[in-house]
Design an enzyme around this catalytic site. Structure first.
Site, PDB file in Angstrom:
ATOM      1  CB  ALA A  12      29.088 -39.951  91.834  1.00 12.76           C
ATOM      2  CB  VAL A  15      36.552 -40.658  97.553  1.00 10.71           C
ATOM      3  CG1 VAL A  15      37.787 -40.956  96.733  1.00 10.71           C
ATOM      4  CG2 VAL A  15      36.934 -40.557  99.017  1.00 10.71           C
ATOM      5  CG  ASN A  93      29.352 -47.443  99.539  1.00 12.52           C
ATOM      6  OD1 ASN A  93      29.384 -47.479  98.317  1.00 12.52           O
ATOM      7  ND2 ASN A  93      28.285 -47.772 100.228  1.00 12.52           N
ATOM      8  CB  SER A 133      37.348 -48.188  97.601  1.00 11.22           C
ATOM      9  OG  SER A 133      36.294 -47.813  96.772  1.00 11.22           O
ATOM     10  CD  GLU A 167      33.900 -36.604 104.286  1.00 15.62           C
ATOM     11  OE1 GLU A 167      32.965 -36.026 104.862  1.00 15.62           O
ATOM     12  OE2 GLU A 167      33.906 -37.827 104.052  1.00 15.62           O
ATOM     13  CG  LEU A 223      43.710 -50.456 105.813  1.00 17.16           C
ATOM     14  CD1 LEU A 223      43.651 -51.942 106.145  1.00 17.16           C
ATOM     15  CD2 LEU A 223      42.340 -49.835 106.036  1.00 17.16           C
ATOM     16  CB  CYS A 278      37.666 -43.266 106.761  1.00 12.43           C
ATOM     17  SG  CYS A 278      36.814 -43.222 105.183  1.00 12.43           S
TER      18      CYS A 278
END
Ligand code: NAD
Ligand code: UGA
Length: 464
Positions: A12, A15, A93, A133, A167, A223, A278
């Protein structure tokens, strides 16, 4: 064909929370349960006071208010939610490994594997498992091998559905994504599973923006996307220093090159260095993967993006020290901003942490104001670096809840985050209340340099 009625999302966080909130809002007939082992986080997601949601994202409160307790639920009952679900998203994560093989480079997949094992243990009915993820290419193979060896006859399909939200604009990005990417096995069952997930997104995303690929292309595209974005920032940051020594203005250069439609105008803002959970993690992971296949030139090429970014942060701190007559011991330096970008309370890998660390090594007194980040978070970010004792961090870096209090009596102000409110301050008053000469170091290029100079400030802006 699948008719998804019940979704579980494990994780939670930044993302899982926003993504599932939007999926639930757009699909009122599907029950969506977001689970986490972090009880405090789940309690915050369930807080009646929407200001207390664990993540600050503009517009998120409205989405949660509409869907929560209608078809969106937050819970710590992980097993129950997995068991009831037709589709399970894994959104935990995947930090950089801090131990063992691949330390400092590879993604730590222990949380992913734990999820896979938990699903394998709990599941009694067939399920589609969705990797949300960000994962190294070919992780689905490992998940598959754990899930397919339970011996209980339950069938699983694994999909890759990486998330591209940024974000600070998460809700906007989720509502109108440039694309949704779904990778799956190119078999009849795999294609059916892909279609089930396409149907969920198709309730609000135009079909032409939903791309489907094989599993490995999807995993690797995530990626790659982050590597390309970060590369643009490092490229413009590399040029910012050249601008400073030649009299060119990095903003003018960015506009000039960005007008070329092959280059485009976005992600060309010079800064004190990119942060966030990230970019660095994903590039290091890419470098590690390339090295593990023996592709050393490929690895070196991408590693340079990180090397440049580290240099940019060090260079900014060094500029402050050098400008303040090479001695900042005992001097008050005000930081405006601690978050890694505006409109988020996230501080992971924020440039501010590293700049502060370097200035604290020179015995500066740092006073920070950030509209969304609290003192506890700042201390924990610094303590994580382990450069000095927690007591020293606590003594020499303090946090205030008012920008004027941060700037009053300071020798210099450093802008570390591009919060809009910094532009609207009463800079005349700030000037009057500071030590003279009054220095401003704008690490984000957001302030009006000429105006500040007219007031009397000595101003340094990245790339000018
Ligand atoms: P996060 O740390 O905010 O959230 C992850 C959550 O998973 C935590 O709350 C943690 O308690 C929970 N968790 C871990 N193991 C668990 C388990 N076994 N059972 C239940 N809960 C568990 O992380 P995040 O920022 O949401 O990122 C998640 C993934 O999404 C990462 O792989 C990241 O690279 C990727 N991603 C992040 C962003 C972003 O903007 N933050 C954007 C795109 C992709
Ligand atoms: C980034 C990507 O933009 C998302 O697409 C991706 O989903 C996400 O990473 C992820 O995988 O986690 P995010 O890190 O939230 O999103 O934020 P960005 O807007 O990309 O900014 C990253 C950092 O680069 C920030 O510190 C920002 O200030 C900096 N930046 C960005 C610049 O310095 N200059 C720019 O022109 C753009």
């Amino acid at each position: 064909m699948h008719n998804i009625k019940n979704i579980c999302c494990i994780g939670a966080g930044y993302v899982g929370g926003p993504t599932m909130a939007v999926i639930a809002q757009k699909n009122p007939d599907i029950k969506v349960t977001v689970v986490d082992i972090n009880e405090a986080r789940i309690a915050a997601w369930n807080d009646a006071d929407l200001d207390k949601l664990p993540i600050y994202e503009p517009g998120l409160d409205k989405v949660v208010a509409e869907a929560r307790n209608r078809n969106l639920f937050f819970s710590t009952a992980v097993d129950e939610a997995i068991e009831a679900a037709d589709m399970v998203f894994i959104s935990v994560n995947t930090p950089t490994k801090t131990y063992g093989k691949g330390k400092g480079m590879a993604a730590d997949l222990k949380y992913i594997e734990l999820c896979a094992r938990q699903i394998a243990r709990v599941a009694k009915t067939d399920k589609i498992i969705v990797e949300k993820s960000t994962l190294p290419v070919r992780t689905a193979q490992a998940i598959k091998s754990i899930l397919h060896n339970t011996g209980n006859g339950v069938k699983f399909q694994i999909l890759s559905n990486p998330e591209f939200l940024a974000e600070g604009t998460a809700v906007q990005d989720l509502m109108a994504p440039d694309r949704v990417l779904i990778g799956g096995e190119q078999t009849e069952d795999g294609l059916n599973a892909i279609q089930a997930l396409v149907d969920i997104y198709a309730t609000w995303v135009p079909n032409e923006n939903i791309l489907t690929t094989n599993l490995w292309s999807s995993e690797l595209s995530k990626l790659t996307a982050n590597a390309f974005l970060a590369q643009r920032v490092s490229s413009i940051n590399a040029l910012s220093e050249l601008c400073e020594v030649t009299g060119a203005d990095v903003n003018e250069v960015a506009i000039a090159i960005g007008k070329d439609s092959r280059i485009g105008p976005k992600f060309l803002k010079a800064s004190v260095g990119f942060g966030g959970s990230c970019f660095q993690k994903d590039i290091l992971n890419l470098v590690y993967i390339a090295k593990s296949y023996g592709l050393n030139e490929v690895a070196d090429y991408w590693e340079q993006v990180i090397i440049m970014n580290d240099y940019q942060k060090r260079r900014f701190a060094a500029k402050i020290i050098q400008t303040l007559y090479n001695t900042i011991s005992g001097k008050k330096i005000a930081f405006l901003g601690w978050a890694f970008k505006k409109d988020t309370n996230d501080t992971r890998e924020s440039a501010a942490i590293y700049v502060a660390d370097q200035l604290l090594e020179e015995q500066a007194n740092i006073v920070v104001y950030d509209p969304k980040v609290n003192a506890h978070q700042m201390q924990s970010d610094l303590n994580y670096l382990n450069t000095r004792s927690e007591e020293d961090n606590n003594q020499y870096l303090t946090t205030v809840s008012n920008p004027h209090q941060a700037c009053k009596d300071s020798h210099a102000i450093a802008v570390l985050t591009e919060w809009d409110e910094f532009k609207t301050y009463d800079w005349q008053r700030i000037y009057e209340e500071m030590q003279k000469p009054a220095f401003v170091f704008d690490g984000r290029g957001i302030l009006d340099k000429e105006k500040l100079e007219t007031i009397g400030f000595q101003v340094y802006v990245i790339g000018k």
